[in-house]
Write an enzyme that holds these catalytic residues in place. Structure first.
Site, short mmCIF file in Angstrom:
data_model
loop_
_atom_site.label_atom_id
_atom_site.label_comp_id
_atom_site.label_asym_id
_atom_site.label_seq_id
_atom_site.Cartn_x
_atom_site.Cartn_y
_atom_site.Cartn_z
N LYS A 37 13.16 4.50 14.06
CA LYS A 37 14.07 4.45 12.91
C LYS A 37 13.32 4.80 11.63
O LYS A 37 12.08 4.77 11.61
CB LYS A 37 14.68 3.05 12.83
CG LYS A 37 13.64 1.98 12.56
CD LYS A 37 14.09 0.62 13.00
CE LYS A 37 13.04 -0.41 12.59
NZ LYS A 37 13.19 -1.69 13.28
N TYR A 246 -3.76 2.68 -17.72
CA TYR A 246 -2.66 2.03 -18.44
C TYR A 246 -2.95 0.55 -18.67
O TYR A 246 -3.41 -0.15 -17.77
CB TYR A 246 -1.36 2.11 -17.64
CG TYR A 246 -0.65 3.44 -17.72
CD1 TYR A 246 -0.30 4.00 -18.95
CD2 TYR A 246 -0.31 4.14 -16.56
CE1 TYR A 246 0.37 5.21 -19.02
CE2 TYR A 246 0.37 5.34 -16.61
CZ TYR A 246 0.70 5.87 -17.85
OH TYR A 246 1.36 7.07 -17.91
C1 LIG Z 1 12.29 -2.14 14.09
C2 LIG Z 1 12.65 -2.81 15.34
C3 LIG Z 1 11.73 -2.91 16.38
C4 LIG Z 1 10.27 -2.52 16.24
O1 LIG Z 1 9.61 -3.53 15.50
P1 LIG Z 1 8.03 -3.46 15.14
O2 LIG Z 1 7.78 -4.77 14.48
O3 LIG Z 1 7.88 -2.32 14.20
O4 LIG Z 1 7.30 -3.26 16.40
C5 LIG Z 1 12.17 -3.43 17.58
N1 LIG Z 1 13.45 -3.87 17.72
C6 LIG Z 1 14.36 -3.82 16.72
C7 LIG Z 1 15.73 -4.32 16.94
C8 LIG Z 1 13.98 -3.31 15.49
O5 LIG Z 1 14.86 -3.27 14.48
#
Ligand SMILES: *Cc1c(COP(=O)(O)O)cnc(C)c1O
Length: 346
Positions: A37, A246
């Site tokens: 994702k 800054y």
């Molecule tokens: C993002 C996600 C993962 C992966 O999680 P990580 O902590 O990045 O390994 C797995 N399952 C779901 C439902 C997620 O949203």
């Protein structure tokens, strides 16, 4: 004409694949998927997904339908699961696309049944109280006439050794009894490190694939994937007692050689790295001085040999350390990576 950016992201294919294999090996008898994702956590899903497919990964998790569609010419869409579920206006296109929704609510389940949707996944909420069918919504009848492949749940605190993990495990086992599904899946990256009780049939690592140390136990088996490099735009000696950047948050104690590099918070090098980030300049570790600007940082290169305008420097981006230095989570560091950097898979 095309200009070379003064900022590069080198992305290490071998490290990505080695990290997936390490997760697969830790997952024991369970299959190992991949969370891709948010454009594979900012690395580029169209680059990441074919590499993992070739390594043997067959279950990919995205959040949005648009993310599934963007992968449809690369892998069979049946290998893609859409975590955020389904809305009425997307049902028809979703069925045509062939990716499977992760149904999160009774409403989504009835939408899918009414449309005669076929294979799907279901998210049970075992205690994160974020997304999924909660215990109070739960009735075995809800799942009649559904062709469920993966029954999922998600851990809230997998990166900590706390009783909540075991509580969620017990709840998930109880909730999933009596629901007919081909596979059950609980563990994200950190969940994999909690041991085989948490693996079920399929694990879903994300962060660890991209170099994140999701759990203390995973520190040694995970390799860095993202290697940012920035070019030096200027090198100057600054007198003792001068301030840098800054709001003058750094004052030189002695005459200091300051290099200015082409990376800043607009590139995902957050302001939290001010006076704390570290850059490798010609083999010498050098500290960020003063505030991080939008497009620039200033670095104390007094100890580095032969530093010159135009040199490329490695920005230290070990995710565990970078997270400590910047105060950002490892996830935020990855997903904020700049689009204006030149990206090169090596
Ligand atoms: C993002 C996600 C993962 C992966 O999680 P990580 O902590 O990045 O390994 C797995 N399952 C779901 C439902 C997620 O949203």
């Amino acid at each position: 004409m095309s200009f070379a950016a003064p900022l590069r992201l080198r992305l290490d294919s071998e490290a990505l694949i080695a990290n997936w294999r390490a997760m697969a090996s830790l997952s024991g008898n369970a299959q190992t998927g991949a969370a891709v994702k948010a454009d594979a956590y900012g690395l580029g899903a169209r680059e990441v997904v074919p590499r993992l497919w070739k390594a043997g990964c067959r279950d990919f998790f995205v959040a949005h339908w648009g993310e599934a569609e963007a992968l449809a010419d690369l892998i069979p869409t049946s290998s893609i699961a859409v975590l955020n579920g389904i809305a009425e206006q997307d049902v028809e296109a979703a069925i045509a696309l062939g990716a499977a929704p992760v149904l999160n609510t009774p409403h989504q389940i009835s939408l899918w049944k009414n449309a005669n949707g076929r294979r799907c996944h279901v998210m049970l909420d075992s205690g994160i109280n974020r997304l999924g069918i909660g215990p109070e919504q739960f009735s075995p009848k809800l799942f009649d006439r559904l062709d469920i492949d993966i029954l999922l749940t998600h851990l809230a605190s997998a990166d900590e050794d706390v009783p909540q993990n075991a509580q969620q495990l017990t709840t998930f086992i109880a909730m999933s009894e009596g629901i007919s599904a081909k596979r059950r899946s609980m563990a994200n990256s950190a969940g994999i490190a909690l041991g085989s009780d948490y693996h079920f049939d399929l694990t879903r690592p994300g962060l660890a694939l991209y170099g994140g140390a999701a759990h203390l136990h995973l520190r040694t088996s995970i390799r860095q994937v993202v290697l940012p490099q920035a070019r030096i735009l200027q090198v100057r000696d600054v007198a003792a007692g001068s301030t840098v950047g800054y709001n003058a948050t750094y004052t030189t104690q002695k005459r200091t050689t300051v290099a200015t590099l082409a990376i800043g918070y607009a590139d995902g090098y957050f302001r939290g790295f001010s006076n704390s980030g570290s850059i490798c300049v010609n083999g010498t570790e050098c500290l960020v001085l003063g505030r991080v600007s939008m497009d620039l940082i200033t670095v104390d290169v007094s100890a580095a040999p032969e530093v010159a305008e135009g040199d490329w420097c490695d920005v230290n981006f070990d995710l565990r350390l970078a997270s400590e230095w910047s105060g950002m989570s490892q996830y935020e560091l990855l997903t904020a990576l700049s689009d204006r950097a030149d990206r090169r898979w090596i």
